[in-house]
Design an enzyme around this catalytic site. Structure first.
Site, PDB file in Angstrom:
ATOM      1  N   THR A 245     -62.548  10.540 -43.468  1.00 55.41           N
ATOM      2  CA  THR A 245     -62.868  11.457 -42.375  1.00 55.41           C
ATOM      3  C   THR A 245     -64.010  12.370 -42.786  1.00 55.41           C
ATOM      4  OG1 THR A 245     -62.011  13.179 -40.892  1.00 55.41           O
ATOM      5  CG2 THR A 245     -61.114  13.170 -43.118  1.00 55.41           C
TER       6      THR A 245
ATOM      7  N   ASP B  21     -57.467   8.919 -35.458  1.00 52.09           N
ATOM      8  CA  ASP B  21     -58.211   9.204 -34.240  1.00 52.09           C
ATOM      9  C   ASP B  21     -57.290   9.984 -33.317  1.00 52.09           C
ATOM     10  OD1 ASP B  21     -60.869   8.807 -33.115  1.00 52.09           O
ATOM     11  OD2 ASP B  21     -59.758   7.989 -31.430  1.00 52.09           O
ATOM     12  N   SER B  22     -57.828  11.044 -32.729  1.00 49.91           N
ATOM     13  CA  SER B  22     -56.957  11.886 -31.918  1.00 49.91           C
ATOM     14  C   SER B  22     -57.699  12.400 -30.703  1.00 49.91           C
ATOM     15  CB  SER B  22     -56.429  13.050 -32.752  1.00 49.91           C
ATOM     16  OG  SER B  22     -57.493  13.671 -33.426  1.00 49.91           O
TER      17      SER B  22
ATOM     18  N   GLY C 271     -61.248  22.923 -32.874  1.00 47.49           N
ATOM     19  CA  GLY C 271     -61.317  22.186 -31.606  1.00 47.49           C
ATOM     20  C   GLY C 271     -60.596  22.893 -30.459  1.00 47.49           C
TER      21      GLY C 271
ATOM     22  N   ASP D 144     -57.574  23.849 -30.258  1.00 45.45           N
ATOM     23  CA  ASP D 144     -56.408  24.667 -30.632  1.00 45.45           C
ATOM     24  C   ASP D 144     -56.293  25.985 -29.839  1.00 45.45           C
ATOM     25  OD1 ASP D 144     -55.296  22.878 -32.418  1.00 45.45           O
ATOM     26  OD2 ASP D 144     -56.211  23.770 -34.189  1.00 45.45           O
TER      27      ASP D 144
ATOM     28  N   HIS E 166     -49.349  16.728 -33.110  1.00 43.04           N
ATOM     29  CA  HIS E 166     -49.511  15.275 -33.068  1.00 43.04           C
ATOM     30  C   HIS E 166     -49.880  14.718 -34.450  1.00 43.04           C
ATOM     31  CE1 HIS E 166     -53.116  17.536 -32.506  1.00 43.04           C
ATOM     32  NE2 HIS E 166     -53.925  16.493 -32.525  1.00 43.04           N
TER      33      HIS E 166
END
Ligand code: IMP
Length: 183
Positions: free
Chosen positions: A7, A66-67, A141, A143, A167
């Site tokens: 990542t 990936d999210s 992000g 959040d 998640h």
């Protein structure tokens, strides 16, 4: 065992590191990994394609993640395009689009793991809703605009909430349980 997390997102890496740190037998290392992600509505497809590239590069046990944020009243937008949408319009843009629409949303995460010929996927999700305004400074992000179901604070207001419910934590726990049980 050394396990690489491919990542370029340092926030994702530190969340994973925190969960694995408690067990000394697995060392998590970051593989700084930038690549052209395929376009797909499926997190699993994207993660599997990425882990293939990462494994080819390193030839050691490796996983990718990936999210995305899926907002029900926007037909699951931004979904698998979350990173791009965040860069373009940010949290304010999402709040502007939503206005009086239903705010139900879910964060989803897919982890793809590769070692030798083995490929495995693990999933995690967290239901909740989009806040009326940005709140909190922690995390990254989306959040500051995501409130997990049944709670009052956003993920950016409480690291503890994020750790317990996110998640990514759920998917990492599933990966961890696979790694430790297969030995
Ligand atoms: P990707 O998985 O790198 O394609 O990016 C997913 C994008 O979704 C991130 O860049 C964030 O904008 C957003 N996202 C994913 N997970 C989280 C999270 O835990 N908190 C906040 N935003 C997230």
């Amino acid at each position: 065992m050394e396990l690489y997390f491919a990542t370029s997102n340092k926030n994702k890496f530190s969340e994973a590191l925190e969960l694995f740190r408690k067990n000394g037998s697995v060392q998590i290392k970051q593989l700084k990994f930038k690549h052209n992600e395929i376009r797909s509505d499926s997190l699993e497809e994207i993660a599997l394609e990425a882990v293939e590239k990462a494994y080819r590069k390193i030839k050691k046990p490796v996983f990718v993640e990936d999210s995305g944020l899926f907002i029900e009243s926007l037909n699951n937008f931004p979904g698998t395009y979350s990173a791009w949408v965040y860069k373009k319009i940010g949290n304010r843009g999402i709040l502007n689009i939503l206005k009086s629409r239903n705010r139900t949303a879910v964060f989803r995460c897919c982890i793809a793991y590769a070692n030798g010929n083995k490929r495995k996927v693990f999933f995690g999700e967290c239901s909740g809703k989009i806040a009326l305004r940005e709140r909190g400074k922690k995390g990254f992000g989306y959040d500051p605009i995501f409130i997990p179901a049944g709670k009052k604070k956003t993920f950016a207001q409480s690291k503890e909430l994020k750790k317990a419910l996110s998640h990514r934590y759920k998917a990492i726990i599933a990966l961890k349980s696979y790694i430790f049980n297969k030995k």
